[in-house]
Each structure stands twice: as structure tokens, then as C-alpha cells.
Enzyme design. Sequence first.
Site, PDB file in Angstrom:
ATOM      1  N   ASP A 134      20.691  -0.987   3.349  1.00 25.46           N
ATOM      2  CA  ASP A 134      20.709  -2.372   3.507  1.00 25.46           C
ATOM      3  C   ASP A 134      20.993  -3.659   3.384  1.00 25.46           C
ATOM      4  O   ASP A 134      22.039  -3.247   2.383  1.00 25.46           O
ATOM      5  CB  ASP A 134      19.254  -2.372   2.482  1.00 25.46           C
ATOM      6  CG  ASP A 134      18.297  -3.425   2.406  1.00 25.46           C
ATOM      7  OD1 ASP A 134      17.470  -3.824   2.327  1.00 25.46           O
ATOM      8  OD2 ASP A 134      19.813  -4.110   1.849  1.00 25.46           O
TER       9      ASP A 134
ATOM     10  N   TYR B 137      25.114 -11.952   3.803  1.00 30.64           N
ATOM     11  CA  TYR B 137      26.602 -10.796   2.441  1.00 30.64           C
ATOM     12  C   TYR B 137      27.823 -11.073   3.541  1.00 30.64           C
ATOM     13  O   TYR B 137      28.449 -10.260   3.187  1.00 30.64           O
ATOM     14  CB  TYR B 137      25.684  -9.213   2.890  1.00 30.64           C
ATOM     15  CG  TYR B 137      24.471  -9.231   2.284  1.00 30.64           C
ATOM     16  CD1 TYR B 137      23.798  -9.752   1.252  1.00 30.64           C
ATOM     17  CD2 TYR B 137      24.021  -7.976   2.244  1.00 30.64           C
ATOM     18  CE1 TYR B 137      22.634 -10.340   0.397  1.00 30.64           C
ATOM     19  CE2 TYR B 137      22.674  -7.985   1.443  1.00 30.64           C
ATOM     20  CZ  TYR B 137      21.603  -8.246   1.272  1.00 30.64           C
ATOM     21  OH  TYR B 137      21.303  -7.954   0.200  1.00 30.64           O
TER      22      TYR B 137
ATOM     23  N   LYS C 269      18.531  -9.065   7.393  1.00 26.26           N
ATOM     24  CA  LYS C 269      17.709  -9.932   7.150  1.00 26.26           C
ATOM     25  C   LYS C 269      17.715 -11.576   8.022  1.00 26.26           C
ATOM     26  O   LYS C 269      19.656 -11.070   7.710  1.00 26.26           O
ATOM     27  CB  LYS C 269      17.676 -10.121   5.286  1.00 26.26           C
ATOM     28  CG  LYS C 269      17.518  -8.468   4.623  1.00 26.26           C
ATOM     29  CD  LYS C 269      16.788  -9.350   3.315  1.00 26.26           C
ATOM     30  CE  LYS C 269      17.344  -7.810   2.555  1.00 26.26           C
ATOM     31  NZ  LYS C 269      18.818  -7.248   2.582  1.00 26.26           N
TER      32      LYS C 269
ATOM     33  N   HIS D 244      14.654 -13.267   4.554  1.00 24.79           N
ATOM     34  CA  HIS D 244      15.671 -13.351   3.127  1.00 24.79           C
ATOM     35  C   HIS D 244      14.459 -13.714   1.841  1.00 24.79           C
ATOM     36  O   HIS D 244      14.565 -13.108   0.654  1.00 24.79           O
ATOM     37  CB  HIS D 244      16.728 -12.949   3.974  1.00 24.79           C
ATOM     38  CG  HIS D 244      17.722 -12.796   2.293  1.00 24.79           C
ATOM     39  ND1 HIS D 244      18.598 -12.839   2.994  1.00 24.79           N
ATOM     40  CD2 HIS D 244      17.301 -12.350   1.347  1.00 24.79           C
ATOM     41  CE1 HIS D 244      19.834 -12.037   1.871  1.00 24.79           C
ATOM     42  NE2 HIS D 244      18.567 -11.677   1.017  1.00 24.79           N
TER      43      HIS D 244
END
Length: 274
Positions: free
Chosen positions: A46, A51, A76, A109
Site C-alpha cells: 500500500d 508518500y 491513492k 485519499h
Amino acid sequence: MASLPTITLNNGVEIPQLGFGVFQVPDEETTTAVAHALAAGYRSIDTAAIYGNEAGVGKALAASGIAREELFVTTKLWNADQGYDATLRAFDTSLGKLGLDHVDLYLIHWPAPAKDLYLESWRAIETLVADGRVRAAGVSNFQPSHLTRLLDHSDLVPAVNQIELHPGLQQRPLREMHAAHGIATEAWSPLAQGAVLKDPLLRELADRYGKSPAQVVLRWHLQLGNIVIPKSVTPARIRENLDVFDFSLTAGEMESLTSLDAGLRTGPHPDTLD
């Protein structure tokens, strides 16, 4: 290694119930961390655009030698990329960084309610599903009001809502809504970033089973039926988080853990993050 248990999503796609998260792992460390996870037996990874480590994930997947159909990859859509056309562009960017031709699960998200673009974003994701580039579509951090609006305006029911969920924030009403609509519950921050692990009840249960408090919490998630994605960059901890299938909590022990629910959030509130 025995295969991990799976959850069958509302469109028939199967997701491993225990996966590996890479939140806050720098891109240059992500490839190594994901390689350790894959070697330990994880098959679900994931990540997210925000990120900044999709490329690191992609490198590890490419180097693993594991067949694509054995992997389950989630990423996401970030808030700044919401909207129909922007979502399609953002997805292309994520796919390029991952080095894949499809993802298994694509999530909005955050609802980012002040932007009021999540319905448009969902419409774009419907297109990606129809094109076969997304196997399952879902959301993250959606509250009941956001879910209700989505359900009222689309025939595509989210397969997953990934939410902050741990013994300190158990989100029972939201989980009950998920169950009523066939939406799987996925837990991020499943260990509350360690905040709950010193609780005497968890320590007592850990001693009883010869496990760590973290393993007890992960077992609690699994028995609730949650999908769970613990994160670590430490090889021993990565393996430990997977070693939760040789014991079970009793119904009484599961019930006792409801007492730890304290409304404890380690992350932002979905109604206010935009």
C-alpha cells in the site's frame, strides 16, 4: 509459506487481509523495505502519491521476480489532484512511477470536503475501472456523510474505505455502515503509531499468548474482519507483524478490547483536511 487469508471485495476481487504499508518511508529506503516484506511473504503493498515513494515500490516489485498476478498494489489520489481530468492525469503519473499497467486498488485519499471535487474524482475512477486499469476502486478517510453522498450519485459502490482504525479509535458506526453496504474496512495506523501498545490489557494478553502487544492488536484487527497494513522498515518487525496466524483471541478477550476505544486520532480529521 502458507498463503495469507484474503477478503473478497464487493466486485469479486480478492485482497490479502494483511498487507504492507510504506507511509513516511523515504523513497530511497522503500525499495529495500518492500523487498524485505516480499521476502517475508507479504503480497499486498500500500502506497500513495503523496508518500513520494511509488517509484521505490515499483523498483522492489520489478526486482522481486514475483508474478504480477500474485501481487496486490494499492495507491491513492492526492487532494491537490482531485477533479475529473486531474484524477486521470494523476493516475497516469502514479502508474508510471510504479512501472505497472494497472493497479489492484485505487483510492481517493481524503474527501477534502472544502474542495467538493470527490464526486468528479470518483467519476474519473469509474472510467479507469471500465478501462481495466483499476481492478477495484475505493476511498480513504470517508465519513458516513461523504459515503452517503457518493452512494447517492454513483452506481459504483466503493470496494474499500481505508480509515484510521486501532483499539484507541474503533469507529464502530462507520464499520457498521461499511458492512451494510458491502464496503470492506481497511485500517491505517493499525497500531496507533505505538500509542496503545503500553496498555496493561494488551500487555496482559501478549504475555498470555507469548506474543507482542503489536501482534495482539493485529490479531484483533484480523478477527474483526479488517484489512490491515502495518508499516515497518525493520526486517525483524516486518516478519513479526506477519506472525499472527498461530493464535486466536477469545470472544471475551475481543469484547474486553472495546474498552480501549478513546476517540484517539493519530492523524487529521477527515472533515477538516483539505
